[in-house]
Design an enzyme around this catalytic site. Sequence first.
Site, mmCIF file in Angstrom:
data_model
loop_
_atom_site.group_PDB
_atom_site.id
_atom_site.type_symbol
_atom_site.label_atom_id
_atom_site.label_comp_id
_atom_site.label_asym_id
_atom_site.label_seq_id
_atom_site.Cartn_x
_atom_site.Cartn_y
_atom_site.Cartn_z
ATOM 1 N N LEU A 1 0.907 -1.258 -0.058
ATOM 2 C CA LEU A 1 -0.055 -0.060 -0.042
ATOM 3 C C LEU A 1 0.962 1.135 -0.032
ATOM 4 C CD1 LEU A 1 -3.013 -0.911 2.324
ATOM 5 C CD2 LEU A 1 -2.533 -1.612 0.012
ATOM 6 N N GLY B 1 -1.066 6.739 -0.035
ATOM 7 C CA GLY B 1 -1.598 7.832 0.844
ATOM 8 C C GLY B 1 -0.670 9.009 0.818
ATOM 9 N N ARG C 1 2.535 15.027 6.367
ATOM 10 C CA ARG C 1 3.231 15.653 7.352
ATOM 11 C C ARG C 1 5.123 15.658 6.678
ATOM 12 N NH1 ARG C 1 2.163 12.076 12.222
ATOM 13 N NH2 ARG C 1 0.841 10.905 10.589
ATOM 14 N N TYR D 1 3.499 -2.179 3.501
ATOM 15 C CA TYR D 1 3.353 -0.833 3.373
ATOM 16 C C TYR D 1 4.442 -0.019 2.734
ATOM 17 C CZ TYR D 1 -0.757 -2.197 5.867
ATOM 18 O OH TYR D 1 -1.844 -2.621 6.264
ATOM 19 N N LYS E 1 40.970 11.579 -13.996
ATOM 20 C CA LYS E 1 39.828 11.218 -14.520
ATOM 21 C C LYS E 1 39.716 10.391 -15.755
ATOM 22 C CE LYS E 1 37.684 12.758 -17.908
ATOM 23 N NZ LYS E 1 37.555 13.543 -19.220
ATOM 24 N N ALA F 1 55.069 17.294 -9.147
ATOM 25 C CA ALA F 1 53.753 18.153 -8.558
ATOM 26 C C ALA F 1 53.598 19.325 -9.617
ATOM 27 C CB ALA F 1 54.407 19.027 -7.407
ATOM 28 N N ARG G 1 61.402 25.832 -22.187
ATOM 29 C CA ARG G 1 61.816 26.841 -21.162
ATOM 30 C C ARG G 1 62.345 28.068 -21.855
ATOM 31 N NH1 ARG G 1 64.892 24.206 -16.100
ATOM 32 N NH2 ARG G 1 63.460 22.548 -15.566
HETATM 33 C C1 UD1 Z 1 -3.406 1.443 9.863
HETATM 34 C C2 UD1 Z 1 -4.550 0.358 10.654
HETATM 35 C C3 UD1 Z 1 -4.050 0.402 11.981
HETATM 36 C C4 UD1 Z 1 -2.596 0.074 12.464
HETATM 37 C C5 UD1 Z 1 -1.619 0.992 11.555
HETATM 38 C C6 UD1 Z 1 -0.286 0.536 11.776
HETATM 39 C C7 UD1 Z 1 -6.417 0.384 9.299
HETATM 40 C C8 UD1 Z 1 -7.807 0.819 9.101
HETATM 41 N N1 UD1 Z 1 -5.584 0.776 10.438
HETATM 42 O O1 UD1 Z 1 -3.931 2.636 10.530
HETATM 43 O O2 UD1 Z 1 -4.594 -0.747 12.657
HETATM 44 O O3 UD1 Z 1 -2.250 0.003 13.653
HETATM 45 O O4 UD1 Z 1 -2.229 1.275 10.187
HETATM 46 O O5 UD1 Z 1 0.381 1.916 11.104
HETATM 47 O O6 UD1 Z 1 -5.878 -0.315 8.305
HETATM 48 N N2 UD1 Z 1 -3.279 3.690 2.617
HETATM 49 C C9 UD1 Z 1 -3.578 3.667 1.142
HETATM 50 N N3 UD1 Z 1 -4.943 3.811 0.928
HETATM 51 C C10 UD1 Z 1 -5.738 4.377 1.878
HETATM 52 C C11 UD1 Z 1 -5.378 4.570 3.224
HETATM 53 C C12 UD1 Z 1 -4.136 4.108 3.481
HETATM 54 O O7 UD1 Z 1 -2.853 3.159 0.222
HETATM 55 O O8 UD1 Z 1 -6.967 4.603 1.384
HETATM 56 C C13 UD1 Z 1 -1.817 3.187 2.993
HETATM 57 C C14 UD1 Z 1 -1.015 4.744 3.349
HETATM 58 O O9 UD1 Z 1 -0.415 5.204 2.395
HETATM 59 C C15 UD1 Z 1 -0.372 3.905 4.505
HETATM 60 C C16 UD1 Z 1 -0.843 2.540 5.026
HETATM 61 O O10 UD1 Z 1 -1.796 2.418 3.930
HETATM 62 O O11 UD1 Z 1 0.963 3.517 4.024
HETATM 63 C C17 UD1 Z 1 -1.561 3.114 6.265
HETATM 64 O O12 UD1 Z 1 -2.691 3.704 6.113
HETATM 65 P P1 UD1 Z 1 -2.692 4.838 7.380
HETATM 66 O O13 UD1 Z 1 -3.873 5.974 7.134
HETATM 67 O O14 UD1 Z 1 -1.406 5.367 7.744
HETATM 68 O O15 UD1 Z 1 -3.280 3.886 8.527
HETATM 69 P P2 UD1 Z 1 -3.441 4.093 9.838
HETATM 70 O O16 UD1 Z 1 -4.816 5.281 10.256
HETATM 71 O O17 UD1 Z 1 -2.328 4.611 10.570
#
Ligand code: UD1
Length: 461
Positions: free
Chosen positions: A15, A18, A22, A107, A357, A386, A446
């Site tokens: 995944l 996101g 931040r 992730y 080089k 040198a 020279r």
């Molecule tokens: C998620 C878990 C939580 C866990 C935590 C660990 C769920 C509902 N919750 O929460 O239980 O403790 O991770 O860090 O799964 N992402 C997507 N598409 C989306 C949403 C998220 O690709 O629609 C990806 C984000 O880029 C990220 C990862 O999934 O890499 C986790 O998403 P994030 O929103 O950080 O989940 P948490 O709310 O932290």
Amino acid sequence: MQTQNKKTGLTIIILAAGVGKRMKSSKAKVLHILGGRTLLQHVIDTSRELNPEKICVVIGHCGDQVKQEINDQSLCWVRQEKQLGTGHALMQAQHELTDDGMTLILYGDVPLIHVETLKNLLSEVRDNQCGLLTVNLNDPSGYGRIVRDTKTNEITSIVEHKDASEIQREICEVNTGIMLIPNKYLHRWLPKLTNENTQGEYYLTDVIALAVKENIQIKIVQPEYIYEVLGVNDKKQLAELERIYQRENANELMEKGVGLADPARIDIRGRLHCDQDVSIDINCIFEGVVELQNGVKIGAHCFLKNVRVASNSTIQPYSHIESAEIGHDCIIGPFARIRPGTKLMKAVHVGNFVEVKNSQIGKGSKANHLSYLGDTIVGENVNVGAGTITCNYDGANKHQTIIEDDVFIGSDTQLIAPIRISKGTTIGAGSTITRDTPENALTLSRAKQISITGWKRPKKS
Ligand code: UD1
Ligand code: CA
């Protein structure tokens, strides 16, 4: 391992859709660099070690940028246009999943997961079970909590922090997000996920409660180190994971016998291969693929990128070497700069403020002070005085200099390329050499030295 995984048909879904607000960057979060590789590349590289049948990456925010930067056709790219939750992300990839086999969810912003931990999870979980990676945290706030049955202690569900009750928030065991689920169950459960929760998101974590409902066993595995499951959300966390990663590298090197002056002061942004009795002083940076053979010593503050250093050579402090091959028993630096396309044979000395080089320098030859050697072939036992400079560039084209064996070049000489300095030549200091030299002769250019007596220095008016 390979055949075993092939048989079970492992799919890995990473995944990476996101936003990563931040990070305060125009770059996608998963493209930030840790140890010389993007965060996502770390996860892809670790995934490959499991020999999966397929690796799918779910992209959304800055998706084109991510796909372009990773530039890997063997991956399967899946779009999630709107980030409606981790469950929704998986739904977008569902059509990529075969009917049987297992899916491992990773992730793109959790870069340091150990392959051993994942192998452990894979070996613990059978085809009709689910696997979940959890950790216990002193401060579990923000994470999904692992809710267990008070009597059997079996997991019953994962409750997101925002949805959790006061009592549930006391639970310190949290979901890392990393799961292993049989495809047949995902096909059944993903369509059942709803977004009826505080965040209005489709939670992947809800599949756990569905599994429990169907009496499907959930195996829980924990990683050896908590940092394996830490995610990157801001630059501070990125820097923290960078140090952890470098410390891991340093420990691995020391376990193999490499001597590090300070394991906290080394940066490996690629792969560093070391033979026996290698020692590395503080604050060195290694990029790309670097190989240090037996007995090599690297002084403090050196930078080496895509370099091979053969046995018993010493690189003295503050040297900068890129895309070069250093022979056995060489002494380089301090303050040497060796640029791409350079090959040094055995026992070559390249000293301070010498730039080399695209050149080859033969056995036992020396250029110890303040020189530029570009597009040059230097024979054996040559002494480059040198301040000697090869004038290889005429403003439009580069030209070659050939310096044959046993040549002695006096200090502050300019060699105007293309030119050949024949075997045994001696060049008088301060010469500008424009034509090929004959063998074994003294060549110099020279102006005659004159003295003007009674000459007066100009005075300030
Ligand atoms: C998620 C878990 C939580 C866990 C935590 C660990 C769920 C509902 N919750 O929460 O239980 O403790 O991770 O860090 O799964 N992402 C997507 N598409 C989306 C949403 C998220 O690709 O629609 C990806 C984000 O880029 C990220 C990862 O999934 O890499 C986790 O998403 P994030 O929103 O950080 O989940 P948490 O709310 O932290
Ligand atoms: Ca998170």
